[in-house]
Design a protein around this motif. Structure first.
Motif, PDB file in Angstrom:
ATOM      1  N   UNK A  31       6.564   3.982 -13.104  1.00  0.00           N
ATOM      2  CA  UNK A  31       7.142   2.684 -12.761  1.00  0.00           C
ATOM      3  C   UNK A  31       6.091   1.586 -12.772  1.00  0.00           C
ATOM      4  N   UNK A  32       4.843   1.964 -13.014  1.00  0.00           N
ATOM      5  CA  UNK A  32       3.775   0.979 -13.109  1.00  0.00           C
ATOM      6  C   UNK A  32       2.957   0.800 -11.846  1.00  0.00           C
ATOM      7  N   UNK A  33       3.212   1.611 -10.835  1.00  0.00           N
ATOM      8  CA  UNK A  33       2.434   1.484  -9.604  1.00  0.00           C
ATOM      9  C   UNK A  33       1.005   1.998  -9.814  1.00  0.00           C
ATOM     10  N   UNK A  34       0.083   1.390  -9.119  1.00  0.00           N
ATOM     11  CA  UNK A  34      -1.325   1.752  -9.265  1.00  0.00           C
ATOM     12  C   UNK A  34      -1.598   3.148  -8.721  1.00  0.00           C
ATOM     13  N   UNK A  36      -4.694   5.644  -7.203  1.00  0.00           N
ATOM     14  CA  UNK A  36      -5.992   5.650  -6.544  1.00  0.00           C
ATOM     15  C   UNK A  36      -6.433   7.101  -6.360  1.00  0.00           C
ATOM     16  N   UNK A  91      -3.220   9.112  -5.302  1.00  0.00           N
ATOM     17  CA  UNK A  91      -2.270   8.416  -4.419  1.00  0.00           C
ATOM     18  C   UNK A  91      -1.622   7.280  -5.189  1.00  0.00           C
ATOM     19  N   UNK A  93       2.508   4.944  -5.287  1.00  0.00           N
ATOM     20  CA  UNK A  93       3.687   4.492  -4.539  1.00  0.00           C
ATOM     21  C   UNK A  93       4.917   5.045  -5.232  1.00  0.00           C
ATOM     22  N   UNK A 100      11.291   4.820  -0.116  1.00  0.00           N
ATOM     23  CA  UNK A 100      10.081   4.308  -0.768  1.00  0.00           C
ATOM     24  C   UNK A 100       8.898   4.473   0.157  1.00  0.00           C
ATOM     25  N   UNK A 101       7.733   4.637  -0.449  1.00  0.00           N
ATOM     26  CA  UNK A 101       6.518   4.718   0.354  1.00  0.00           C
ATOM     27  C   UNK A 101       5.352   5.201  -0.469  1.00  0.00           C
ATOM     28  N   UNK A 102       4.216   5.238   0.170  1.00  0.00           N
ATOM     29  CA  UNK A 102       2.990   5.679  -0.484  1.00  0.00           C
ATOM     30  C   UNK A 102       2.957   7.213  -0.499  1.00  0.00           C
ATOM     31  N   UNK A 104       0.755  10.866  -1.726  1.00  0.00           N
ATOM     32  CA  UNK A 104      -0.478  11.517  -2.150  1.00  0.00           C
ATOM     33  C   UNK A 104      -0.131  12.708  -3.042  1.00  0.00           C
TER      34      UNK A 104
ATOM     35  N   UNK B  45      -3.181  14.860   2.688  1.00  0.00           N
ATOM     36  CA  UNK B  45      -2.829  13.660   3.454  1.00  0.00           C
ATOM     37  C   UNK B  45      -1.362  13.276   3.260  1.00  0.00           C
ATOM     38  N   UNK B  47       1.060   9.820   4.045  1.00  0.00           N
ATOM     39  CA  UNK B  47       1.143   8.453   4.540  1.00  0.00           C
ATOM     40  C   UNK B  47       2.201   8.357   5.625  1.00  0.00           C
ATOM     41  N   UNK B  59       6.378  -0.745   7.326  1.00  0.00           N
ATOM     42  CA  UNK B  59       7.038   0.253   6.507  1.00  0.00           C
ATOM     43  C   UNK B  59       6.659   1.622   7.039  1.00  0.00           C
ATOM     44  N   UNK B  60       7.596   2.577   6.913  1.00  0.00           N
ATOM     45  CA  UNK B  60       7.389   3.895   7.474  1.00  0.00           C
ATOM     46  C   UNK B  60       7.732   4.991   6.481  1.00  0.00           C
ATOM     47  N   UNK B 104       0.578  -6.942  -5.307  1.00  0.00           N
ATOM     48  CA  UNK B 104       1.731  -6.491  -4.535  1.00  0.00           C
ATOM     49  C   UNK B 104       1.357  -5.322  -3.633  1.00  0.00           C
ATOM     50  N   UNK B 106       2.775  -2.616  -2.984  1.00  0.00           N
ATOM     51  CA  UNK B 106       3.026  -1.275  -3.518  1.00  0.00           C
ATOM     52  C   UNK B 106       1.805  -0.708  -4.238  1.00  0.00           C
ATOM     53  N   UNK B 107       0.891  -1.569  -4.640  1.00  0.00           N
ATOM     54  CA  UNK B 107      -0.295  -1.133  -5.367  1.00  0.00           C
ATOM     55  C   UNK B 107      -1.514  -0.931  -4.466  1.00  0.00           C
ATOM     56  N   UNK B 109      -4.315   0.655  -2.167  1.00  0.00           N
ATOM     57  CA  UNK B 109      -5.005   1.893  -1.855  1.00  0.00           C
ATOM     58  C   UNK B 109      -5.549   1.748  -0.450  1.00  0.00           C
ATOM     59  N   UNK B 110      -6.462   2.664  -0.071  1.00  0.00           N
ATOM     60  CA  UNK B 110      -7.024   2.634   1.272  1.00  0.00           C
ATOM     61  C   UNK B 110      -8.528   2.835   1.169  1.00  0.00           C
TER      62      UNK B 110
END
Lengths: 113, 123
Positions: A31-34, A36, A91, A93, A100-102, A104, B45, B47, B59-60, B104, B106-107, B109-110
């Protein structure tokens, strides 16, 4: 169960090059999310190695490089060193109908032979 | 030095509550999103939650939604995670991490992580 899949383990001799894949889908990497990448030594917190698909934070050696194509991403380590023996996680999104969420990746253990 | 430091972990019974704190220093705190990430023993890990820098956006993750609440106090450079209705599966090391990204959310990192605080849910 993660939506980002990594090989459980990779290994290489000192000085060699290894790559770690991170396979996702159309709701995350595709979807184009980065993407890491993090390295985690036993008993310590993850450390950011690559951010925004290809960028290295200050202090991270150029032996580490990232790439992304389609629904997958990769981390390459060149000139493998004993200190590179660790767990590595990608990692990104994820956005789907179920939420939705981040997210790993499943993690890859790198062994230096 | 840019750093974050977690506190507040401990042993709690199932159904109980706990509040984690994260103290930040060395950066313009209100300009950055902050996250909580947890790691169960022997697992990767996961999130947990994110809070925006000045917007207050939250956000959760699905496994904690409705039970955990993230908040921040920019004047004190603190982030908090209120955890209610704790379950055995919430047992983990909880890390506070600074969000990294200029576009944005959504992109993100940490890029700065604390040493973690251990939460054990058991009777």
């Amino acid at each position: 169960q993660s939506v980002l899949t990594q090989p459980p383990s990779v290994s290489g001799a000192p000085g060699q090059r290894v790559t770690i894949s991170c396979t996702g889908g159309s709701s995350n990497i595709g979807a184009g999310y980065a993407v890491h990448w993090y390295r985690q030594l036993p008993g310590t917190a993850p450390k950011l190695l690559i951010y925004g698909n290809i960028n290295r934070p200050s202090g991270v050696p150029d032996r580490f490089s990232g790439s992304k194509s389609g629904t997958s991403a990769s981390l390459a380590i060149t000139g493998l060193q004993a200190e590179d023996e660790a767990d590595y996680y990608c990692q990104s999104y994820d956005s789907s109908l179920s939420g939705s969420g981040y997210v790993f990746g499943t993690g890859t253990k790198v062994t230096v032979l | 030095e840019v750093q974050v430091l977690e506190s507040g972990g401990g042993l709690v019974q199932p159904g109980g509550s706990l509040r984690l704190s994260c103290a930040a220093s060395g950066f313009s705190f209100s300009n950055f999103a902050m996250t909580w990430v947890r790691q169960a023993p022997g697992k990767g890990p996961e999130w947990v939650s994110l809070i925006g820098g000045s917007s207050g956006y939250t956000q959760y993750g699905g496994s904690v939604k409705g039970r955990f609440t993230i908040s921040r106090d920019n004047s004190k450079k603190m982030v908090y995670l209120q955890m209610n209705s704790l379950r055995a599966e919430d047992t983990a090391v909880y890390y506070c991490a600074k969000g990294k990204g200029s576009g944005r959310r959504e992109d993100y990192g940490m890029d700065v992580w604390g040493q973690g605080t251990t939460v054990t849910v058991s009777s």
